[in-house]
Design a protein around this motif. Sequence first.
Motif, PDB file in Angstrom:
ATOM      1  N   ILE A 526     -15.910  78.431 -59.465  1.00 16.67           N
ATOM      2  CA  ILE A 526     -16.705  77.412 -58.785  1.00 16.67           C
ATOM      3  C   ILE A 526     -17.976  77.158 -59.565  1.00 16.67           C
ATOM      4  O   ILE A 526     -18.364  77.965 -60.419  1.00 16.67           O
ATOM      5  N   GLN A 527     -18.613  76.037 -59.261  1.00 14.43           N
ATOM      6  CA  GLN A 527     -19.933  75.737 -59.805  1.00 14.43           C
ATOM      7  C   GLN A 527     -20.967  76.094 -58.750  1.00 14.43           C
ATOM      8  O   GLN A 527     -20.937  75.570 -57.636  1.00 14.43           O
ATOM      9  N   GLU A 528     -21.846  77.004 -59.110  1.00 12.00           N
ATOM     10  CA  GLU A 528     -22.834  77.514 -58.158  1.00 12.00           C
ATOM     11  C   GLU A 528     -24.160  77.681 -58.890  1.00 12.00           C
ATOM     12  O   GLU A 528     -24.199  78.194 -60.015  1.00 12.00           O
ATOM     13  N   PRO A 529     -25.266  77.249 -58.278  1.00  4.95           N
ATOM     14  CA  PRO A 529     -26.559  77.374 -58.955  1.00  4.95           C
ATOM     15  C   PRO A 529     -26.911  78.800 -59.362  1.00  4.95           C
ATOM     16  O   PRO A 529     -27.522  79.013 -60.416  1.00  4.95           O
ATOM     17  N   GLN A 530     -26.533  79.794 -58.564  1.00  2.00           N
ATOM     18  CA  GLN A 530     -26.841  81.174 -58.921  1.00  2.00           C
ATOM     19  C   GLN A 530     -26.111  81.608 -60.183  1.00  2.00           C
ATOM     20  O   GLN A 530     -26.644  82.395 -60.973  1.00  2.00           O
ATOM     21  N   ASP A 715     -27.467  71.178 -52.048  1.00  3.44           N
ATOM     22  CA  ASP A 715     -26.062  71.583 -51.896  1.00  3.44           C
ATOM     23  C   ASP A 715     -25.127  70.579 -52.547  1.00  3.44           C
ATOM     24  O   ASP A 715     -23.996  70.379 -52.094  1.00  3.44           O
ATOM     25  N   MET A 716     -25.563  69.962 -53.611  1.00  2.00           N
ATOM     26  CA  MET A 716     -24.805  68.876 -54.228  1.00  2.00           C
ATOM     27  C   MET A 716     -23.435  69.341 -54.702  1.00  2.00           C
ATOM     28  O   MET A 716     -22.419  68.682 -54.459  1.00  2.00           O
ATOM     29  N   HIS A 717     -23.369  70.487 -55.383  1.00  6.21           N
ATOM     30  CA  HIS A 717     -22.090  70.956 -55.921  1.00  6.21           C
ATOM     31  C   HIS A 717     -21.109  71.284 -54.797  1.00  6.21           C
ATOM     32  O   HIS A 717     -19.928  70.913 -54.863  1.00  6.21           O
ATOM     33  N   ARG A 718     -21.575  71.973 -53.774  1.00 10.36           N
ATOM     34  CA  ARG A 718     -20.682  72.323 -52.666  1.00 10.36           C
ATOM     35  C   ARG A 718     -20.229  71.078 -51.911  1.00 10.36           C
ATOM     36  O   ARG A 718     -19.067  70.981 -51.494  1.00 10.36           O
TER      37      ARG A 718
END
Length: 749
Positions: A526-530, A715-718
């Motif tokens: 997944i793409q996640e900011p963390q 929460d753009m990616h989610r």
Amino acid sequence: MGKRRRGNQEITSLTKKQKKHLKEFGEQHPFHDNVVDKPEKTQILRLPYSPRHPEPDGEEDSDEEQQSAYQKLLSTMIQGADDNSEDEESDDDDEDDGEEVEGESEEEEEEEEGDVAEEDLEEEVGETPDNSQSKEHPEKTNGDIEEGEIEGEFTDKKNEAAFCLETSLPVEGEENMGEQEEEDMFVKHQEAELSEEEVGRILKGSKFKTQVKWPKLGTLQCACPLERFPAVAQLSSAPLPTIHKTLEANWRLLNQSFAPEGGAVTDVTDLQKELLGLMGTYRDVHFANCSPLREAKEVRSAYCLHVLNHVLKANTRVLRNNAKLKETKDVNVEFRDQGITRPKVLILVPFRDGALRVVQTFITLLEPKGKIMDVSNKKRFKEEYGEGPGESPPKLHRPDDYHAVFSGNIDDHFRIGVSIMKRSMRLYSPFYSSDIIIASPLGLRTVLGADSEKKRDFDFLSSIELLIVDQADVFLMQNWEHLLHVLKHLNLQPLDSHGVDFSRVRIWNLNNWTAHYRQTLVFSAIQEPQITNILTKHCHNYRGQVCSKTIPKVGSICQVLVQLPHVFQMFQSDSFMDQDARFQFFVDKILPQYRDSVMSHTFIYVPSYFDFVRLRNYLKKEDISFASVSEYSQRSEVSRARHFFQKGEKQFMLFSERFHFYKRYTIKGIHNLIFYGLPTYPHFYSEVCNMLQAGVREGGGSVSFTCTALYSRYDMHRLAAITGADRAAQMLQSKKTVHLFITGEEKNT
């Protein structure tokens, strides 16, 4: 007279036990000597290793020879005490003396047994041959590490000569392998020289950003801190790297490790070629579309090939220079080809099964055709990292991605060193004698320790040149702080030299610039900011970074089968970590709508455990009827909570995302669904929404369902993964804060 009187006084002042010892041996026991001088410091000498198994011939002679003078003296003392106890008169004092002597001998024997046990522990933790692996090796999952274990992991006391880089020479046929190395990107990367001005520019974080599209990896966002090392261009600009001679025969069979039995081995895929081309440029790479069902196996084989290629080239370079130094007579010749410590590669995987698959891929790539590769401690490795015949869980009805992640041994506390030398592999090699370290963040955290702990060591991470973070999304579901703790201890200035020859250490290692030469490869589903934060905050590669950006056109909301209105409500937030704004919006706007008894069977999905605890405390304070289920709940607590919620005895159920990740239970009786935050995995959204069908099948009748999801602009990616990229862009740009989707109809609105 004075001398005789003093002598009589000394004899009369002795106890019966001392008189008895004086009569038998003609001198007093050394324990009772009056020592006037300052005692010397005791020196502890470690004896060289000697095999514990005696030769089959002459066992009696070998036992007599191994008996030390101290043991012979001890045996004569015990025999003398036994003889005297039979011949002498048995008065109370003599009985007490005999008991004391026996007690001393027993204590000395216990001390000897303790010393032998410590030696055994050091040998087991260090290097032991395959035929002595029948002993158990329990893992310590509570974080406590014994002194013997630490010493065994960081030092090499056995088989040092066979796997020592400093004293070994190249194998026949590899002496002249370096003549064609000048155009190899490995050599260019190692020999590139940076100025202090360039290092300062890298640390400032200013980067030149470009974007390019590749056939399989998709859109690549490239960032370069230095102009003289331009960003990656089209696919033709990153050809396959030069493969080491040892891997030439097998590298095209890198997919053999996961090929079906009896099936044909697939050739190198296009995705693997693109990944190998990127890895060969020694830029940092983040691939965020590594699904455990599709790409994970191909990605693992690709980075294993890259790791072996890097290690073999580095070791061959050292061995070749060893031979040159041995032949040359020029004292001023020097070769700087090493780091301060030997470990070059760190591979972080979440479970033991991942480490098992990595090692199996190593063996597949290194093993010559028609021959069996020499792998030390292979039996012990299979026992500790494999899955026993009775350990497999029962076949449960779970999604395919669940079985892909939780297959095999899922213990998350482990660490193992691997050294490669002369076409042989050594497992369980001590860290300072290893080329590769495979570990979980928890397994390394217990070794690295905290600042306040005395027994800690992180020097073995000082010269890491290649870092691989595989299945980074699973680390989010374990403990992200453990991973951050490991990253903070990478490429620090070592506290000890560890016997290194500084004339062979590279200049950028001595300048403590290793972090600028380290390549970091991050793979996640997944793409996640963390996860992205790993590259932006903890990676400073002078060659730049490449991140794949996959934009899903169709979101997971299309997989919802229930006829359900989805209400997405946006709240204002100042940052990604601003949890106060989310909590206040939920308490003020959302929760009052469901306080009425009519809105029963309300299910609250909470992604973060910290938010879970905060909501649980608030519901308790407000005396609201609710049940809670988290990853820390006991099985009985989960059963009661599910029963009370299904029967309507509890109005709310608080549900943590980690529990869903590890269990995937189907919760029945849901009528109203609230997503306190958008799920980390997009398919969790559809899975939870489809749980509403379970209550309809059993209860029957028509029930009106509702679904509410909270999100912010961070929460753009989610949001894009759930609703689709186009819809997410419209929602974020719109002035409206409420958006409605309806699923289960012929056409989604």
